[in-house]
Write a protein that holds these residues in place. Sequence first.
Motif, PDB file in Angstrom:
ATOM      1  N   UNK A 161       8.166   0.987 -10.176  1.00  0.00           N
ATOM      2  CA  UNK A 161       8.414   2.390  -9.809  1.00  0.00           C
ATOM      3  C   UNK A 161       9.429   2.474  -8.662  1.00  0.00           C
ATOM      4  N   UNK A 162       9.319   1.563  -7.681  1.00  0.00           N
ATOM      5  CA  UNK A 162      10.277   1.543  -6.577  1.00  0.00           C
ATOM      6  C   UNK A 162      11.684   1.232  -7.093  1.00  0.00           C
ATOM      7  N   UNK A 172       0.844  -1.205   0.000  1.00  0.00           N
ATOM      8  CA  UNK A 172       0.000   0.000   0.000  1.00  0.00           C
ATOM      9  C   UNK A 172       0.876   1.250   0.000  1.00  0.00           C
ATOM     10  N   UNK A 173       1.904   1.207   0.823  1.00  0.00           N
ATOM     11  CA  UNK A 173       2.781   2.367   1.001  1.00  0.00           C
ATOM     12  C   UNK A 173       3.518   2.771  -0.265  1.00  0.00           C
ATOM     13  N   UNK A 174       3.810   1.799  -1.133  1.00  0.00           N
ATOM     14  CA  UNK A 174       4.505   2.156  -2.377  1.00  0.00           C
ATOM     15  C   UNK A 174       3.514   2.441  -3.505  1.00  0.00           C
ATOM     16  N   UNK A 175       2.218   2.456  -3.175  1.00  0.00           N
ATOM     17  CA  UNK A 175       1.234   2.925  -4.154  1.00  0.00           C
ATOM     18  C   UNK A 175       0.504   1.860  -4.953  1.00  0.00           C
ATOM     19  N   UNK A 176       0.546   0.594  -4.519  1.00  0.00           N
ATOM     20  CA  UNK A 176      -0.188  -0.458  -5.231  1.00  0.00           C
ATOM     21  C   UNK A 176      -1.695  -0.133  -5.206  1.00  0.00           C
ATOM     22  N   UNK A 177      -2.353  -0.286  -6.344  1.00  0.00           N
ATOM     23  CA  UNK A 177      -3.783   0.045  -6.410  1.00  0.00           C
ATOM     24  C   UNK A 177      -4.611  -1.174  -6.009  1.00  0.00           C
ATOM     25  N   UNK A 178      -4.786  -1.355  -4.692  1.00  0.00           N
ATOM     26  CA  UNK A 178      -5.617  -2.454  -4.190  1.00  0.00           C
ATOM     27  C   UNK A 178      -7.093  -2.149  -4.413  1.00  0.00           C
TER      28      UNK A 178
END
Lengths: 544, 231
Positions: free
Chosen positions: A139-140, A95-101
């Motif tokens: 992206x990371x 979630x913190x790295x922006x995954x679109x759950x």
Amino acid sequence: MRDAIVIGSGISGMVTAVKLAEEGVSVLLVSPFPSERSQSVMAAGGINAVLTDCEPGDSVACHIEDTLKGGCYIAGRDSVTGLCESAEEIIRYLEGIGTVFSVDDDGRPARRAFGGQSYKRTCYCGASTGKQIVTALVMEARRLEASGKIRRGLGKCFHSALIKDGVCYGALFFDEHTGNISAEYADAVVVATGGQNALFGKTTGSTQCDGYTAGKLFTQGVELKNLEFIQFHPTTIETSQKRMLLSEAARGEGGRLFYLDKGKRVYFMEDKYGPGGNLLPRDIVSREIYGAGSEVFLDVSFLKESEIDKRIPEVRELCKKYIGLDIASEPIPVAPSVHFFMGGIAVHNDHETNIRNLFAVGECASMYHGANRLGGNSLLAAIHSGMIAAREIAGRDVVADKPDFSQAEREANESLAEMRNTKSVFPVMYIRDMAAETMNKSMGIIREEASIKEGITDIDYYLSIAEKLSYDNSVLPYFNYSLSGILTLARAVLTCADARKESRGAHFRSDFPDTFDEYAHPTIVSYDNGQYNTRLDKENEYES
Amino acid sequence: MKVKVLRQQSPVSEPYWEVFDADVPGDMSVAGLLDHLNYHDDIVDENGKPTTRIGWECSCLQGICGSCAMVINGIPALACETFVRDLKGSEITIQPLQKFPVIHDLLTDRSVIYKNLEKENIFIGEYKPGSEENGKKAQKEHVHQYEIAKCIKCGLCLEVCPNYVNGQNFFGAMFANDCYLVAARNTDKRREIKELYDEHFGSTCSKSLSCMDVCPMKIPTIASMAKLNRR
């Protein structure tokens, strides 16, 4: 440690690289193709995690028990405990790295039910969980590439590891741009090359996952584990280019399996197991479909069209596109197909192999799934294993003196040049196809000694001619030099299947249909100069 | 049926056309057709002359990895989801993507896609969503971000774009969408991303929207543009 090489850039390889780089380790992330082409993007279902706001009654202990039970109690309790305990932290990280759950009304990750699990605990991103995680991780990795902490080695194919006296110092890679094999040295090497799909031809997974790395490492002294446990997904469709997977969600939403007997539908799963029969674990459903003796169909056409479009739109689209069938009005012809490999490179709990400083993570490593894997646990294991390996490597001392492997490099190039100088119309891909035919025949859903032995005879023959085959100029050099490694792995798989004279999880022997306590341990296979030796890990030497 | 393939043995050699005969069912995809030409028997051209196997790449074979992007009957598409039954005429022409350097036959070097994203530091870094939207609007926004994150970086949007040349200055729809995803997922980056978007996309795009026609993931680039142009 100061530097590491990560081989494979799917989810597991990327997590390892990102975590290593964040700990200050300089990383070379090697793969023939960009991460967007990896098999990880095909993982649809989800990722299991018992979160703080879980369903009433659920607990991490319950996730551990479901996983051990699903694996028929041959996965290590300590490693599975570590996996399940880290799951919430992993979801937070993603979630913190922006995954679109996919989220619920409160913005929390939504959860769905999956086969073999006591509670709804599978977090997901629509119908493309793996792809969404890949996008966030790319992206990371890019963030760390931009600051020079991760270097991408695209267009590089693994050739062999640089191993001396039981310690790994790097690897040789074939470079598609230069056409040469060259050495890369590092304090640690992490293998994240995925499953061994190509042993079975075209499976539900990526054509790029061929098992060569595991096969080659095996000949270099790396032990492999549990190769006989191969998961068949019960509902796949035949298309003109491969077998494609229909998500378990189709049965989760009420889909019914049947075959026709004199024109009458027989709902064989429900007849035998009751109303929940269609959603039993994958190995049972696969065996029942196989045993039905005639063509089996999956029917969802009794659902409202709007429900189908809301709940399983990707299943409708896939069938329409590839077999011209509308699931809203017709039943779907389905059959089981090879889907996942519980077995692979044997690793300790820190993901190190029996060779020092050589690690394996993700599907190519065998650790958490025992004799059968639960849906939603593979993405979890891919990420967890990468984190564990990275933590271990970052905490270790720098390797002070590295031996010189320039002779090995020279010899590998000379041997490649020798291969190139011959010409033939008989391509290496034919042998791969023939080996796949053998494997499908001998390592199917139901196995028995005679066909396994026939398979061993066939593969031994292909191995005996593999080195004598003339070079095929029209495919990448990698395909030519990788054949022996792939065949060696196939031979090891058959050897493991032959040695386990019982039925357990995904390994079903018609000549030994029962489960025996004496076999309640992982199979370890090692290679010694053409000899394949198996033993059961009764002392839990890898569970440490 | 005749299958005409633009071949090229190496990055520096001259391209040439080669024609093959193939008798395959209509429900076969172009990926299946290439596999058939390569491996159903020894490969020969239309005159029966032995030739080399056709170079191309694949991974998923079901339209979600982007490996097999090429130009089929003049239209940029994924080979694995372009079916023989849908192709008009008695001849199929297959070419590599024209805006990327050819490595071998239908294999192209698309590394410029990644180089441009890396050069301009297009990454989320940390999830910091905006708080101004809620309810239905937030749901719609979530769906939009999900759709963008499905981008497979196949390069078809760049191949078809009248403004994209070689990725030196104008980076194309794929870049615009990634910009929007970053700006939406990390609001701290909005200003910085908006400038990069204007420089490498917004100021040059002539809005033909052909990128949306060929996108295998059906990404609504126009929605990303509308939102970024507004900010």
